[in-house]
Every structure is written in C-alpha cells, then in structure tokens.
Design a protein around this motif. Sequence first.
Motif, PDB file in Angstrom:
ATOM      1  N   ASN A   8       0.845  -1.189   0.000  1.00  0.00           N
ATOM      2  CA  ASN A   8       0.000   0.000   0.000  1.00  0.00           C
ATOM      3  C   ASN A   8       0.884   1.243   0.000  1.00  0.00           C
ATOM      4  N   GLN A   9       0.778   2.039  -1.055  1.00  0.00           N
ATOM      5  CA  GLN A   9       1.566   3.259  -1.180  1.00  0.00           C
ATOM      6  C   GLN A   9       0.671   4.502  -1.183  1.00  0.00           C
ATOM      7  N   ALA A  68      -0.494  -2.519 -11.323  1.00  0.00           N
ATOM      8  CA  ALA A  68       0.241  -3.593 -10.654  1.00  0.00           C
ATOM      9  C   ALA A  68      -0.758  -4.533  -9.987  1.00  0.00           C
ATOM     10  N   GLU A  69      -0.487  -5.800 -10.036  1.00  0.00           N
ATOM     11  CA  GLU A  69      -1.350  -6.796  -9.384  1.00  0.00           C
ATOM     12  C   GLU A  69      -0.859  -7.070  -7.997  1.00  0.00           C
TER      13      GLU A  69
END
Length: 69
Positions: A8-9, A68-69
């Motif tokens: 998480n970003q 992104a996955e």
Amino acid sequence: MKHPIVKNQIESFFHCKECMSEIPDGESPASWARINTGFTKKGLQVWCERHDKNIIHLDFLGNKVAYAE
C-alpha cells in the motif's frame, strides 16, 4: 510464476464530504466509508454508496495506464 507483492503506497485518500460530516464519534473514516471504485469509459470513478453520488471521476484523456497486481 510468483507475482511480486505490491504494498500500500496510498498517501491521500478519497472520502465523501457528506459522510465525513456525518461520521459517528469513535468511527474511523475507513470503517465508515461506503464507496465503490472502478473503471469507466473515460477513466476511474469513486462513488459514495451511502449518498448515491460521485466523489471523484478521473478522466485519463484517452491515455492507457498500467497497473500492478
């Protein structure tokens, strides 16, 4: 093949203004939120289920985006 782990970003969250004005004491914005997020023909939309209204609709202006996955 193992996929890399994406962390998480998120630095800033989307919230419904009405929900935030109605949040009960002791409730966090994350637990109070009732939102749906998804792709549209133009981009990405965040929708408040509680108030049945748009929070934000990001228009990608026809640009393709990677994920992104």
